[in-house]
Design a protein around this motif. Structure first.
Motif, short mmCIF file in Angstrom:
data_model
loop_
_atom_site.label_atom_id
_atom_site.label_comp_id
_atom_site.label_asym_id
_atom_site.label_seq_id
_atom_site.Cartn_x
_atom_site.Cartn_y
_atom_site.Cartn_z
N TRP A 111 -1.77 -2.34 -6.68
CA TRP A 111 -3.09 -2.43 -6.05
C TRP A 111 -3.58 -3.87 -6.05
O TRP A 111 -4.06 -4.39 -5.04
N CYS B 65 -10.75 -7.57 -8.20
CA CYS B 65 -10.14 -6.51 -9.01
C CYS B 65 -10.93 -6.28 -10.29
O CYS B 65 -11.20 -5.12 -10.67
N ASP C 192 -5.89 -1.94 -17.44
CA ASP C 192 -5.91 -2.21 -16.01
C ASP C 192 -6.12 -3.69 -15.73
O ASP C 192 -5.56 -4.24 -14.77
N LEU D 254 0.83 -1.20 0.00
CA LEU D 254 0.00 0.00 0.00
C LEU D 254 0.87 1.26 0.00
O LEU D 254 0.67 2.17 -0.81
N TYR E 283 -3.83 -5.97 -13.35
CA TYR E 283 -4.36 -6.75 -12.24
C TYR E 283 -3.89 -8.19 -12.34
O TYR E 283 -3.54 -8.81 -11.34
N GLY F 45 0.88 1.46 -10.42
CA GLY F 45 -0.07 1.57 -9.32
C GLY F 45 -1.14 0.51 -9.38
O GLY F 45 -1.53 -0.06 -8.34
N ASP F 46 -1.63 0.20 -10.58
CA ASP F 46 -2.68 -0.82 -10.72
C ASP F 46 -2.15 -2.21 -10.40
O ASP F 46 -2.84 -3.01 -9.77
N LEU G 5 -9.68 5.92 -4.60
CA LEU G 5 -8.62 4.91 -4.51
C LEU G 5 -9.18 3.50 -4.61
O LEU G 5 -8.57 2.63 -5.22
N ILE G 6 -10.34 3.28 -4.01
CA ILE G 6 -10.92 1.93 -4.01
C ILE G 6 -11.68 1.64 -5.30
O ILE G 6 -11.51 0.60 -5.91
N GLY H 211 2.62 1.75 -3.27
CA GLY H 211 1.72 2.30 -4.28
C GLY H 211 1.60 3.81 -4.15
O GLY H 211 1.66 4.54 -5.14
#
Length: 135
Positions: free
Chosen positions: A46, A74, A109, A21, A113, A42-43, A99-100, A24
């Motif tokens: 995450w 995700c 993305d 976290l 993921y 970042g993705d 963010l969520i 990120g």
């Protein structure tokens, strides 16, 4: 007679989740000017954080089950970005909500993921030691 169960060390997974976290946030803060970092790193982080968080919460599950759940979560969040109604866009406008939930659907993305969850599965399989417990 006691039955031996193999589980994950929740302290390790909790610390890893928090570390990812923070990584990120740091990636956006310190390297956000680089388009690759801004668009993809970042993705991936995450998704890795989600995998580790699921491993923390469901310490008895298999790596495959955690990976499937994390990837489903995700992908579900990403697909939810196709839905725009005032109430959910109001949530997305907050820092935590953004963010969520994210803001807009992006095909790349999904690949990020997959890479993040795959990295989590590799870490779980090859670098983390299961903890025997007796019940």
């Amino acid at each position: 007679m006691q039955k031996s169960i193999v589980g994950r060390n929740r302290i390790h997974y909790g610390l890893l989740t928090i570390s990812i976290l923070l990584m990120g946030f740091a990636s956006r803060r310190f390297f956000g000017d680089y388009s690759f970092v801004k668009l993809y790193v970042g993705d991936g982080l995450w998704a890795l954080m989600i995998f580790l968080g699921f491993a923390f919460m469901f310490s008895q599950w298999s790596t495959k089950a955690i990976a499937a759940a994390a990837l489903g979560f995700c992908f579900g969040i990403e697909l939810s970005q196709l839905y725009h109604a005032p109430w959910i866009d109001t949530l997305r406008a907050t820092t935590v909500g953004g963010l969520i939930l994210g803001f807009s659907f992006v095909w790349s993305d999904l690949l990020c993921y997959g890479i993040g969850v795959g990295l989590g599965a590799l870490i779980d399989t090859y670098f983390m030691q299961p903890v025997p417990k007796t019940v």
